[in-house]
Design an enzyme around this catalytic site. Sequence first.
Site, mmCIF file in Angstrom:
data_model
loop_
_atom_site.group_PDB
_atom_site.id
_atom_site.type_symbol
_atom_site.label_atom_id
_atom_site.label_comp_id
_atom_site.label_asym_id
_atom_site.label_seq_id
_atom_site.Cartn_x
_atom_site.Cartn_y
_atom_site.Cartn_z
ATOM 1 N N GLU A 296 -3.866 -9.622 3.923
ATOM 2 C CA GLU A 296 -4.604 -9.246 5.131
ATOM 3 C C GLU A 296 -5.735 -10.218 5.458
ATOM 4 O OE1 GLU A 296 -3.627 -7.179 2.788
ATOM 5 O OE2 GLU A 296 -2.936 -5.271 3.615
ATOM 6 N N GLU B 42 0.831 -1.213 0.000
ATOM 7 C CA GLU B 42 0.000 0.000 0.000
ATOM 8 C C GLU B 42 0.867 1.267 0.000
ATOM 9 O OE1 GLU B 42 -2.347 -1.551 3.311
ATOM 10 O OE2 GLU B 42 -4.151 -1.230 2.105
HETATM 11 C C1 3H9 Z 1 -1.442 -5.039 7.038
HETATM 12 O O1 3H9 Z 1 -0.464 -4.728 6.406
HETATM 13 C C2 3H9 Z 1 -2.628 -4.150 7.255
HETATM 14 C C3 3H9 Z 1 -2.639 -2.966 6.334
HETATM 15 O O2 3H9 Z 1 -3.335 -3.294 5.143
HETATM 16 C C4 3H9 Z 1 -3.379 -1.810 6.934
HETATM 17 C C5 3H9 Z 1 -2.836 -1.217 8.199
HETATM 18 C C6 3H9 Z 1 -3.609 -0.018 8.655
HETATM 19 N N1 3H9 Z 1 4.566 -7.645 11.728
HETATM 20 O O3 3H9 Z 1 7.712 -15.346 8.605
HETATM 21 P P1 3H9 Z 1 9.108 -15.204 9.072
HETATM 22 C C7 3H9 Z 1 8.028 -11.438 12.106
HETATM 23 S S1 3H9 Z 1 -1.531 -6.533 7.825
HETATM 24 C C8 3H9 Z 1 5.324 -8.008 12.770
HETATM 25 O O4 3H9 Z 1 9.668 -16.241 9.938
HETATM 26 P P2 3H9 Z 1 10.019 -15.489 6.357
HETATM 27 C C9 3H9 Z 1 7.746 -12.912 12.358
HETATM 28 O O5 3H9 Z 1 6.868 -13.086 13.422
HETATM 29 C C10 3H9 Z 1 0.040 -7.286 7.511
HETATM 30 N N2 3H9 Z 1 6.187 -9.050 12.734
HETATM 31 O O6 3H9 Z 1 10.114 -14.953 7.851
HETATM 32 C C11 3H9 Z 1 9.132 -13.438 12.632
HETATM 33 O O7 3H9 Z 1 9.466 -13.107 13.966
HETATM 34 P P3 3H9 Z 1 10.367 -14.109 14.859
HETATM 35 C C12 3H9 Z 1 0.135 -7.836 6.164
HETATM 36 C C13 3H9 Z 1 6.274 -9.741 11.587
HETATM 37 O O8 3H9 Z 1 11.227 -14.996 5.677
HETATM 38 C C14 3H9 Z 1 10.014 -12.606 11.699
HETATM 39 O O9 3H9 Z 1 9.265 -11.432 11.396
HETATM 40 N N3 3H9 Z 1 1.386 -8.548 6.011
HETATM 41 C C15 3H9 Z 1 5.503 -9.417 10.469
HETATM 42 O O10 3H9 Z 1 9.689 -16.928 6.355
HETATM 43 C C16 3H9 Z 1 10.373 -13.317 10.416
HETATM 44 O O11 3H9 Z 1 9.183 -13.783 9.790
HETATM 45 C C17 3H9 Z 1 1.500 -9.859 6.302
HETATM 46 O O12 3H9 Z 1 0.556 -10.521 6.706
HETATM 47 C C18 3H9 Z 1 4.619 -8.306 10.554
HETATM 48 N N4 3H9 Z 1 3.856 -7.912 9.523
HETATM 49 O O13 3H9 Z 1 8.742 -14.765 5.734
HETATM 50 C C19 3H9 Z 1 2.870 -10.458 6.068
HETATM 51 N N5 3H9 Z 1 5.794 -10.281 9.472
HETATM 52 O O14 3H9 Z 1 11.643 -14.215 14.102
HETATM 53 C C20 3H9 Z 1 3.239 -11.380 7.191
HETATM 54 C C21 3H9 Z 1 6.732 -11.117 9.963
HETATM 55 O O15 3H9 Z 1 10.451 -13.402 16.158
HETATM 56 N N6 3H9 Z 1 4.569 -11.880 7.050
HETATM 57 N N7 3H9 Z 1 7.026 -10.800 11.245
HETATM 58 O O16 3H9 Z 1 9.583 -15.391 14.898
HETATM 59 C C22 3H9 Z 1 4.923 -12.885 6.211
HETATM 60 O O17 3H9 Z 1 4.130 -13.367 5.424
HETATM 61 C C23 3H9 Z 1 6.314 -13.420 6.298
HETATM 62 O O18 3H9 Z 1 6.836 -13.046 7.540
HETATM 63 C C24 3H9 Z 1 7.292 -12.917 5.198
HETATM 64 C C25 3H9 Z 1 8.732 -13.390 5.530
HETATM 65 C C26 3H9 Z 1 6.850 -13.502 3.843
HETATM 66 C C27 3H9 Z 1 7.306 -11.423 5.106
#
Ligand code: 3H9
Length: 697
Positions: free
Chosen positions: A129, A109
């Site tokens: 999301e 976004e």
């Molecule tokens: C959103 O964006 C809402 C908006 O539209 C509007 C807002 C107003 N936040 O998965 P990994 C942490 S909703 C905080 O193992 P990978 C995760 O817990 C969001 N922490 O790595 C982990 O911590 P730890 C939309 C986050 O390489 C570490 O980072 N976005 C977040 O296998 C590493 O993550 C999503 O839903 C976060 N957003 O995969 C994306 N994301 O090491 C969610 C990750 O302490 N994330 N962490 O266990 C993912 O899909 C995967 O993490 C990603 C990397 C593909 C990015």
Amino acid sequence: MQDQDIKSVKTEIVGDIALVCVDNPPVNALSVHVRRGIQDAVAEINTAQSAKVIVLYAAGRTFIAGADITEFGKPPMAPALPDLLNEMEQSAIPVVCVLHGTALGGGLEVALASHARVGIKGLRIGLPEVLIGLLPGAGGTQRVPRLAGIPVALDMALSGRQVPAQEALEMGLLDALEEGDPRDVALKAGQEALDGKLVTRRTDMIETKPDDAALDAARQMAARKFSNLVSPQRCIEAIAASTGPIADGLKIERKAFMDCLDTPQRAGLIHAFFGERAVANIPEKKAPPREINAIGVIGGGTMGSGIATSALMAGLPVTLVEVKEEALERGIATITKNLDGGVKRGKLSQKQRDAMVANLKGATDLAAFSDVDLVIEAVFEQMDVKKEIFTTLDSVCKQGAILASNTSYLDINEIAAVTSRPADVIGLHFFSPAHIMKLLEIVVGDKTAPEVVATGFALAKRLKKIGVRAGVCDGFIGNRILAHYSKTASYLVLDGATPQQVDDALEAFGFAMGPHKVGDLAGLDIGWMTRKRKAADRSPEERYAGAVADRICENGWFGRKAGRGYYIYDEGDMHPNPAVAEIIAKEREEAGITSRTFTDEEVVDRYMTAMIVEAARVVEDGIALRPVDVDVVFLSGYGFPRFRGGPLHYADTIGAAELVRRIEDYAKEDAYYWQVPTLLRDMAASGKSFDDINKGG
Ligand code: 3H9
């Protein structure tokens, strides 16, 4: 350190270009200090007129992966992302975004609200999301339709899928695709914007082309596919509003986002997201895993073939051993069929499939394992057979090779004891079909070495599975809990509910399939065998739950594979087996039970309470490390509705005190089955939740 003191956004002026770099490891989430950093940077550059173009990029392995999920459910902190992005979109100095790794949710976004987007090869973009109970809440539902059309917005926002860079370019969500380091690409993109080669424009000035047909189709699909979920419908509503003025659409999107933020579904789905990562936090996590370059699988049945398929799909060479040539051929045929299925589903290319088949060897002698690094035994569940196999493995496998059993309930310590290397023995409990199901219970024996446990977790990751650490007991985490609560379904049927009512009530609660349908699918003979195996251990005080199922099995009605079980399966059609109603009536009569009615709510409450009771005991006994480990087992291996977060997350929504009250109430009917676990009683007294225990409380 206070949030406002964290410097995660840095500005560097290079000639007429302002490079703004987001650096918030590990995934550059949009935490409050990042939002403030971007806001300040854009405002300062505009005020000082220090550059003619702003290029926003990120440090580390990825562009912004989205909003900071840990902030959801806490008091909001300014600036809110939508406000920041509206300001950025109105910046007089154009903003270009350079994206690498993954640009997800709020991260995408940010890019959509900028004035041009340049991707770096390998990039994937997405709006995930909906997978966490939300919808794009910072303009995604308004700006994707403006740039790429309503169908693209619906597809991305409802599936949450990650779109590869080339496709994103073709969709119009990227303006260019480059190769190189993000900072170098940022400088180049800045120069091209200055030279007019990269066109900059405001997304909010573009109009969305109406597409009512696509919206109607999406509404119907969501009603069918996501009937239990709130956010998909709200997401469609917001996308539908993108044909009007953007300010109105953003308001509708914001309201829908805030409503979804408030739902227990959002909390459940985010618990599942973090839970899947938390289970990797094990006492052995610092131990160095052993190298696994080749694996052996014993047993070419459904389970062994599935495990072999899974390993081949992860690029591991596999040696499959079966006792007889014929069984070996059958096993190899099953594996090949599984891989062909992968090609059909578009998961594998023909070339990949061929390479995997070439990586598979078959043998009829365990001596074929002399060189493998890990053997997984997947033969039928008989202790003496397993002991014989492990004795032989001990003599044929090289030093340092890990000897694993796929047993679903047998004692790993007893198996390990027949070898000279119990430290190398571990349980690796896969779920069927093993090349598809995500869960891997990693069962740690008394003598299992820490690096062997760490290897189990590394293997799970390599197989793209979720490893959960379990202690030794009959059934480990999942099957032990299942063995307990499945009795409730039988008691409900004996006391007055029908199998269909139980199934329907639990499906409405969110289970993919009710327990009787699951029994029919898995084969009712499996439970029948288990009941016979455990008959001698049954306490005389225990009410027997298997009477109806035993009678069904005595007729040879083992479920789907026999064409009938609780249901009759007739060329794709499925309906209740009328003979089962007769069996139930007869059993009730013989047991002197006066049938009564249960509401669907009572069915769900009893079933879930029984699940929570045994889950609490599994935590209390240290079989699961934390409540969240139980949740992840059920979410990834037992079809538990993800939006409910798992049995113990769900338990927190009821509260320990209420659960104790319920159990004591049910105990008036059956004081043996319904006993309050000590942990739950203590929690009720102290006001503690399972989440407090997850956090170390
Ligand atoms: C959103 O964006 C809402 C908006 O539209 C509007 C807002 C107003 N936040 O998965 P990994 C942490 S909703 C905080 O193992 P990978 C995760 O817990 C969001 N922490 O790595 C982990 O911590 P730890 C939309 C986050 O390489 C570490 O980072 N976005 C977040 O296998 C590493 O993550 C999503 O839903 C976060 N957003 O995969 C994306 N994301 O090491 C969610 C990750 O302490 N994330 N962490 O266990 C993912 O899909 C995967 O993490 C990603 C990397 C593909 C990015």
